[in-house]
Enzyme design. Structure first.
Site, short mmCIF file in Angstrom:
data_model
loop_
_atom_site.label_atom_id
_atom_site.label_comp_id
_atom_site.label_asym_id
_atom_site.label_seq_id
_atom_site.Cartn_x
_atom_site.Cartn_y
_atom_site.Cartn_z
NE ARG A 124 7.99 7.39 1.46
CZ ARG A 124 7.79 7.94 0.25
NH1 ARG A 124 6.60 8.01 -0.28
NH2 ARG A 124 8.80 8.44 -0.43
CE LYS A 189 -1.05 5.95 1.82
NZ LYS A 189 0.25 6.51 1.65
NE ARG A 322 0.83 13.18 -5.25
CZ ARG A 322 -0.16 13.55 -4.51
NH1 ARG A 322 -1.24 14.00 -5.07
NH2 ARG A 322 -0.11 13.47 -3.21
C1 BTN Z 1 2.32 6.37 4.53
O1 BTN Z 1 1.67 5.86 3.63
O2 BTN Z 1 2.64 7.56 4.48
C2 BTN Z 1 2.74 5.52 5.70
C3 BTN Z 1 1.64 5.37 6.71
C4 BTN Z 1 2.03 4.52 7.90
C5 BTN Z 1 0.99 4.56 9.01
C6 BTN Z 1 1.32 3.59 10.10
S1 BTN Z 1 0.00 3.39 11.25
C7 BTN Z 1 1.05 2.49 12.31
C8 BTN Z 1 2.38 3.20 12.30
N1 BTN Z 1 2.39 4.28 13.24
C9 BTN Z 1 2.51 5.46 12.66
O3 BTN Z 1 2.54 6.55 13.24
N2 BTN Z 1 2.59 5.31 11.33
C10 BTN Z 1 2.53 3.92 10.96
#
Ligand code: BTN
Length: 327
Positions: A124, A189, A322
């Protein structure tokens, strides 16, 4: 050319393999094997090299297999999924499905894409998602919704509940959720959800639901800018294929039900899993920071924060939450 995948398959058991034997099995020179082994390092795999013994991966790898995943799929998810794509290397499983959608090649209701490695995994708010080869799960689902974009409010919360259910279906440790999309284990996380939507505000649209779960990060220093954890550090023998199937089973169920019922059936469960309820938090949007007590989520999935006695509902993809004592 030696495919990276074949070499990883040969080394997947975590035992030593001599350079000579690898060269024979791959029908190439030992120098070519050595070059390929060096490339594995760039994919995030750690290779031990011991004189007289050969090479091994520092930890065994269970590669993803369509057959093994399909073996564990529920009837419901088999019926819902039109296409299961397994890629060794991709920039990002979300980007891959977004491209397919834009070029109109994917026209089915639901397509799933999993990859062993993402060269440009995305989190994100423009963050990078560190995605070493064969270590974790990188999964995206392209789902067609007949409703417009507006009806997808709260989808990432429902997906978080789906991830929690998937882990619990395999008796893995209980996780908590941090609004809007973090999967936490022991306050660190473990995974995240990235949802990207293509289509009309009112008409049909597609949601690319991306989920990353840390299963077993390689034993090396990784450039991750927040406290993280993987399943390997709390329990042994987690099967990536079984976990992939469990995620697909739960997430297809969530997506089917979200279409007709929205967030409502997931609110109670989300509130029970809420990691920050009653904690003092900072909510950041650009340069502005609001501090207050986290009161959980509203019925539409907005974050509710008590700021000086006034309850404020906050939403939007760019907000960051946070704990107040976190740096
Ligand atoms: C976050 O917590 O910021 C979201 C992370 C999401 C990661 C997943 S891995 C599969 C899919 N492909 C990506 O490039 N991102 C999501």
């Amino acid at each position: 050319m030696i495919s990276d995948e074949v070499l990883v398959q040969l080394l997947a058991d975590g035992h030593f393999h001599s350079g000579e034997k690898l060269a024979m099995e791959l029908n190439v020179s030992r120098t070519a094997v050595w070059k390929k082994l060096k490339k594995l390092l760039t994919l995030g795999l750690v290779v031990d090299s011991v004189k007289g013994k050969g090479y091994r991966l520092s930890q065994p790898v269970e590669l993803l297999s369509k057959d093994r995943i399909k073996h564990h799929l529920s009837e419901g998810s088999c019926a819902a999924i039109n296409n299961l794509i397994l890629l060794p290397i991709v920039d990002s499983t979300n980007s891959y499905l977004l491209n397919e959608t834009k070029t109109q090649r994917v026209l089915s209701k639901a397509t799933i894409c999993l990859a062993e490695y993402q060269s440009a995994g995305r989190g994100r708010r423009g963050r990078q998602w560190v995605s070493p080869y064969g270590s974790n799960l990188y999964l995206s689902i392209d789902w067609q919704f007949d409703s417009g974009v507006a009806a997808l409010e709260g989808l990432s919360l429902a997906v978080g509940v789906g991830v929690a259910r998937a882990l619990s279906s395999l008796n893995l440790p209980d996780i908590t959720l941090k609004w809007p999309n973090d999967i936490l284990l022991n306050s660190r996380k473990l995974g995240g959800v990235l949802i990207e939507v293509v289509g009309d505000h009112a008409g049909p649209c597609r949601a690319i639901v991306g989920v990353g779960v840390n299963v077993g990060m390689p034993d090396q220093t990784l450039d991750i800018d927040q406290p993280w954890i993987d399943l390997k550090s709390v329990c042994e023998g987690v099967s990536r294929n079984e976990l992939a199937a469990a995620l697909i089973n739960q997430l297809t169920e969530v997506l089917v039900s979200f279409e007709s019922k929205g967030l409502k059936p997931y609110i109670k469960e989300w509130r029970q899993l809420d990691a920050f309820k009653d904690r003092l938090v900072n909510v950041t949007s650009g340069n502005s920071v609001v501090t207050g007590i986290c009161c959980g989520i509203a019925d539409n999935g907005a974050l509710v924060v008590d700021v000086d006695g006034v309850k404020r509902n906050m939403h939007g993809g760019e907000l960051s939450l946070r704990l107040n004592n976190e740096s």
